[in-house]
Design a protein around this motif. Structure first.
Motif, PDB file in Angstrom:
ATOM      1  N   THR A 303       2.933   0.094  -5.004  1.00 28.64           N
ATOM      2  CA  THR A 303       3.052  -1.278  -5.485  1.00 28.64           C
ATOM      3  C   THR A 303       4.513  -1.681  -5.667  1.00 28.64           C
ATOM      4  OG1 THR A 303       1.119  -0.688  -6.782  1.00 28.64           O
ATOM      5  CG2 THR A 303       2.031  -2.870  -7.148  1.00 28.64           C
ATOM      6  N   HIS A 333      -2.681  -6.281  -9.308  1.00 32.60           N
ATOM      7  CA  HIS A 333      -1.384  -6.470  -8.651  1.00 32.60           C
ATOM      8  C   HIS A 333      -0.634  -7.616  -9.313  1.00 32.60           C
ATOM      9  CE1 HIS A 333      -1.538  -3.586  -5.570  1.00 32.60           C
ATOM     10  NE2 HIS A 333      -2.423  -4.162  -4.803  1.00 32.60           N
ATOM     11  N   ASP A 397      -2.915  -4.324   1.047  1.00 35.53           N
ATOM     12  CA  ASP A 397      -3.131  -3.065   0.343  1.00 35.53           C
ATOM     13  C   ASP A 397      -4.479  -2.492   0.744  1.00 35.53           C
ATOM     14  OD1 ASP A 397      -2.598  -0.994  -1.306  1.00 35.53           O
ATOM     15  OD2 ASP A 397      -2.939  -2.064  -3.181  1.00 35.53           O
ATOM     16  N   GLU A 398      -4.541  -1.176   0.872  1.00 37.50           N
ATOM     17  CA  GLU A 398      -5.809  -0.506   1.145  1.00 37.50           C
ATOM     18  C   GLU A 398      -6.446  -1.039   2.411  1.00 37.50           C
ATOM     19  OE1 GLU A 398      -6.143   1.874  -0.733  1.00 37.50           O
ATOM     20  OE2 GLU A 398      -5.238   1.345  -2.646  1.00 37.50           O
ATOM     21  N   GLY A 554      -7.457   1.638  -6.409  1.00 38.76           N
ATOM     22  CA  GLY A 554      -6.316   1.014  -7.058  1.00 38.76           C
ATOM     23  C   GLY A 554      -6.203   0.873  -8.561  1.00 38.76           C
TER      24      GLY A 554
HETATM   25 MG    MG Z   1      -2.220   0.806  -5.281  1.00 39.37          MG
END
Ligand code: MG
Ligand code: ADP
Length: 699
Positions: A303, A333, A397-398, A554
Motif C-alpha cells: 500500500t 485503502h 490491488d489484488e 487485504g
Molecule cells: Mg494490501
C-alpha cells in the motif's frame, strides 16, 4: 521440407483414407508434421523388469514379465470385473478390468508370455493392477537401446489399429523420410551453449531413442524450443506494445513525494520497497507506457508503495486512482491513505457501489475538474460516467479478482493510457509469471518490514477444541484479537451458512457478553452492517471476528494475533496463505490454527503440511502449482492460450528460465533480427504472431 511435413496424413504408407480420417478426428493429426509432433508420453524400458515379490517395496508404476495362469469373472453387487492371475516365478498378482472383459479375454487367450505395465494397489494382503497396459513378449521387436515409445491412444483409434504400437509403426514409416529435411530453428551459439541436439536429431530421437540419455536430451531440446519461442513471442509483443504506446511522462519527483518522504513517513522504507519504487519511477519517467506487476507477500507493504507512486503522479499534475476488489478493502485503502496524508494538502476520495447518488455527482464533477488528486474505490471506478481530468496512473490491488476485460476498460480513460500497476499478494511462481505475464514487467517485494515474527501454524482436529478455546481466551486476555473463518462455497452455501451460524453460537456461548464481544461478517449481511462490524473489530471493540472468506483480502488489523480456520481442508493453498496473512501484522507473536476433520485426502494433507512448514508465499505458490497445475491457478481461459505440447510449467521451471534468458539476450543483441543466424527465428516468429489473436494486452 515444408512440403513433406504438410503432406496430408492419408498419404503416409500404411495409413490411407479411412484410417487418415480417424487420425484427424481423434488425434488432430492432419499432416505428416502433425504426426511428427505427436510425441510419446513415456518410454518403456524393455530391458528392465520388476519382480512381483518386490512390489511392496516399489513406489508407483512397475513393469512385469510373466504369464496369466487363470481368468475369472467376479461380481460384487452390480459391479462386474474380470480378474486374471498373473505370475512371474517370484509371486502372483491380480490384473483387473472393469470394462471390455470380452475383448481382454480374447486377447489374453493367445498370449503365452506378456509384459504388463501399471500401478499396483494393495487390497488387504493382496496386490492388483487395474487396467494394465499389456503386450506380448514375442511380438515386441526389441527396439535398439531397449526403450520403447508409448503413445496416447483411445478406443476409436485402437479399433483401427492405432494402439501405441500402431502409432509406432506409422511413425517408423515417417522418420526415415526426414533425414536432412528438418531445418534448424535455433542459432548455432545457443545450440552450442546449451549442448542441444539438432532439431532433426531431437525429433528422431524423441520417437525412437537409442538410449535413456538421448531420450532425455531430445525432450530437453524440444521443450526448450517450445518455451523459447513462447518467450520470444511474449517479449516481441511487449516490444510492440511499448513502441506503439507512448506513455505519460512523469519525470518530476517533487513537492508532495518529498514532503511525504521527509516529514510524514512513519517508518523507514524497507530495502525492497525502495527498490520497487525506483523501478517504477524509472518506468513512468521514460515516456513509455508502464504495465507492471508488483508482487509482494501479504503484509510486505504494498500500500505504501502504491501511495508513493501516486504522489509522483500528483507531483506531475496528474491524478491517480487505486482500485480494490471489495468495498471493505477499498474503504481501508481510503482510510490508510487519508491517515498517511492527513497533514498534507491533498484531496483523497472514495467511490464504491454504496456511495450515495448525491455524493457521486459531486465526486464525478470534482474528478473531471481535477480537484480530486487521489481516488480510491472498487469496480465503480470503471463505470463509464467516471471521467478524470488527467489520470496519470491506475493501481489495481489484488489483481486476481479483476477480469481482463475489466482491466482493459481503464485504457479508455485517457488519450494517453494511464500507467498501470497491478499489485498482487498471491505470489505467482516465477515460471507462471514469466509465461502468463511475460509481456509485463515484474517487480517483487521480497522483504518484510522489520520486527515481524514468523507466524506459528498448527494443524488441529475437533478433539483439541477445548484447548484451543482456552488458548484463544489467553490471547484475548493479553489484549489480542482473534479471527475465526468458515468456508463458504457456493455449491454448499446453505450448509456452510448453517456451520457458520452454529460456530458463531458456540463461540458466543464460550465467550459471553459482557466480558467478550464477538463480531460476525458474511456475504448475506447488508453492506452497512458488514462495514459496521468490520469497524468494530478494526477499532478493537470486538475481541473475536467470526467470518467467511470476505475478510480474505487485504484487511489490516495489526492487533489480531490468531487466525483460526475451520474446515481448513476445504480451502486451497493460496487462500489459506492469504487468510493467514491477516495476522502477524503487528509486533506480537501470531498463530494460525488449521482445524480439520479426521479423514483427509492426500492433497489436503499436503496443503496442511506445507502451511505448517513455511510462511514463504513463493514456496507455497510452488507447491500449489504442483498440486493444482497451471490451468487451475491462472484460470483455464488463460491456460488455454498456451498450447504446450511437451513442457509442463510446474516441472520445467528451469527450462522456462533458461528460455527466457536466451530469448532476452537475443532480442537485446539483435532487436530487429538482422543477423543472418537469426533469420530462422524471425520466420518462425512471424508465423506464430500471425496465427494468434492479440491476447497479451491484459491491462
Ligand atoms: Mg494490501
Ligand atoms: P500488503 O502488502 O499486504 O498490502 P500493507 O501495505 O497492508 O501490506 O502493509 C502491512 C503493514 O505493514 C501495514 O500496517 C503497514 O503500515 C506496515 N508497513 C508497511 N511498510 C512498512 C515499513 N517499511 N516499516 C514498517 N511497517 C511497514
Amino acid at each position: 521440407m515444408n512440403d513433406l511435413l504438410s503432406t496430408p496424413i492419408e498419404y503416409l504408407k500404411g495409413v490411407g483414407p479411412q484410417r487418415g480420417a480417424i487420425l484427424r478426428k481423434e488425434a488432430g493429426i492432419y499432416t505428416f508434421g502433425d504426426l511428427l509432433y505427436y510425441f510419446p508420453f513415456r518410454y518403456v524400458d524393455k530391458t528392465s523388469f520388476q519382480k512381483i515379490s518386490d512390489i511392496p517395496q516399489t513406489d508407483g508404476f512397475v513393469q512385469l514379465k510373466g504369464k496369466v495362469v487363470s481368468l475369472r469373472e467376479v461380481a460384487t453387487g452390480r459391479i462386474k470385473r474380470l480378474e486374471a492371475k498373473f505370475e512371474d516365478g517370484s509371486g502372483s498378482i491380480d490384473l483387473i478390468w472393469f470394462k471390455g472383459a470380452k475383448w481382454i479375454k480374447s486377447k489374453l487367450q493367445n498370449l503365452p508370455e506378456l509384459i504388463v505395465y501399471g500401478k499396483p494397489k494393495q487390497f488387504g494382503p493382496k496386490w492388483n493392477i487395474a487396467h494394465p497396459e499389456m503386450e506380448a513378449v514375442s511380438s515386441a521387436q526389441e527396439p535398439a537401446g531397449g526403450l520403447q515409445a508409448v503413445y496416447h491412444s483411445g478406443e476409436k483409434l485402437q479399433a483401427l489399429g492405432f494402439t501405441s504400437r500402431g502409432f509406432e509403426n506409422i511413425i517408423s514409416q515417417l522418420l526415415p523420410q526426414l533425414k536432412n529435411q528438418i531445418d534448424e530453428t535455433l542459432p548455432p551459439y545457443i545450440i552450442g551453449d546449451l549442448n542441444l541436439l539438432s532439431k532433426e536429431k531431437a525429433l528422431l530421437e524423441i520417437h525412437a531413442p537409442q538410449n535413456n540419455e538421448l531420450a532425455k536430451r531430445a525432450q530437453f531440446r524440444l521443450k526448450f524450443e517450445e518455451l523459447f519461442f513462447l518467450q520470444m513471442e511474449l517479449l516481441m509483443r511487449k516490444q510492440i506494445t511499448q513502441k506503439k504506446l507512448k506513455g505519460i511522462k512523469l519525470t518530476r519527483v517533487g513537492e508532495f513525494f518529498n514532503d511525504f518522504y521527509t516529514n510524514h513517513l512513519p517508518y523507514q522504507l524497507t530495502g525492497a520497497q525502495k527498490k520497487v519504487i525506483k523501478e517504477i519511477r524509472t518506468d513512468i519517467s521514460s515516456g513509455m507506457h508502464m504495465n507492471r506487476l508488483l508482487q509482494g507477500d501479504v503484509g510486505s507493504g504494498k500500500t505504501l508503495v502504491a501511495l508513493m507512486v501516486m504522489l509522483i503522479a500528483v507531483d506531475n499534475g496528474y491524478q491517480a486512482c487505486i482500485m480494490a476488489p471489495t468495498e471493505i478493502l477499498a474503504t481501508q485503502h481510503y482510510n490508510t491513505i487519508c491517515e498517511f496524508l492527513k497533514n498534507m494538502n491533498l484531496k483523497v476520495e472514495l467511490l464504491t457501489g454504496s456511495t450515495k447518488q448525491s455524493k457521486r455527482k459531486i465526486l464525478h464533477e470534482q474528478l473531471k475538474s481535477g480537484e480530486i488528486n487521489i481516488l480510491c474505490g472498487t469496480h465503480a471506478l470503471l463505470e463509464k460516467v467516471v471521467e478524470y481530468k488527467d489520470l496519470g496512473i491506475a493501481i489495481i490491488d489484488e489483481q486476481h479478482r479483476f477480469g481482463v476485460a475489466q482491466r482493459s476498460r481503464l485504457w479508455t480513460k485517457n488519450d494517453l493510457p494511464p500507467h498501470v500497476l497491478v499489485m498482487t499478494a498471491t505470489p505467482i511462481p516465477r515460471t507462471l509469471a514469466l509465461t502468463f505475464y511475460g509481456d509485463l514487467d515484474i517487480s517483487v517485494i521480497d522483504e518484510m518490514p522489520p520486527g515481524r515474527k514468523a507466524i506459528q501454524t498448527w494443524h488441529k482436529t475437533e478433539s483439541s477444541r477445548l484447548k484451543i478455546f482456552q488458548f484463544l481466551e489467553n490471547e484475548i486476555e493479553k489484549g489480542r484479537q482473534v479471527y475465526i473463518v468458515y468456508p463458504l462455497i457456493q455449491e454448499s452455501e446453505k450448509m456452510d451458512y448453517q456451520n457458520l451460524m452454529d460456530g458463531y453460537e458456540s463461540i458466543t456461548r464460550r465467550f459471553p457478553i459482557p466480558k467478550y464481544r464477538v463480531s460476525i461478517v458474511h456475504g448475506q449481511l447488508k453492506p452497512e452492517v458488514k462495514e459496521y462490524e468490520m469497524q468494530q473489530f478494526v477499532k478493537g471493540i470486538t475481541n473475536i471476528m467470526v467470518a467467511t472468506t470476505v475478510i480474505e483480502v487485504g484487511v489490516n488489523v495489526p492487533n489480531a494475533s490468531v487466525m483460526v480456520i475451520e474446515s481448513a481442508e476445504r480451502f486451497g493453498l493460496s487462500q489459506l496463505h492469504q487468510l493467514r496473512g491477516r495476522v502477524g501484522r503487528g509486533a506480537d507473536q501470531s498463530y494460525c490454527i488449521l482445524m480439520t476433520g479426521y479423514k483427509l485426502g492426500q492433497d489436503a494433507k499436503a496443503r496442511l503440511e506445507t502451511m505448517c512448514e513455511t510462511n514463504d508465499g513463493f514456496k507455497i505458490a510452488e507447491v500449489d502449482l504442483r498440486l493444482r497445475g497451471p490451468g487451475d491457478i491462472m484460470g483455464t481461459q488463460q491456460s488455454g492460450l498456451l498450447n504446450l505440447r511437451l513442457s509442463d510449467l510446474s516441472r520445467d521451471a528451469q527450462i522456462v528460465q533458461l528460455a527466457r534468458d536466451k530469448a532476452r539476450d537475443l532480442i537485446e543483441r539483435d532487436p530487429k533480427f538482422e543477423l543472418k543466424e537469426h533469420q530462422n527465428i524471425a520466420n518462425e516468429l512471424r508465423k506464430i504472431l500471425k496465427s494468434k489473436p492479440n491476447w497479451s494486452r491484459i491491462s
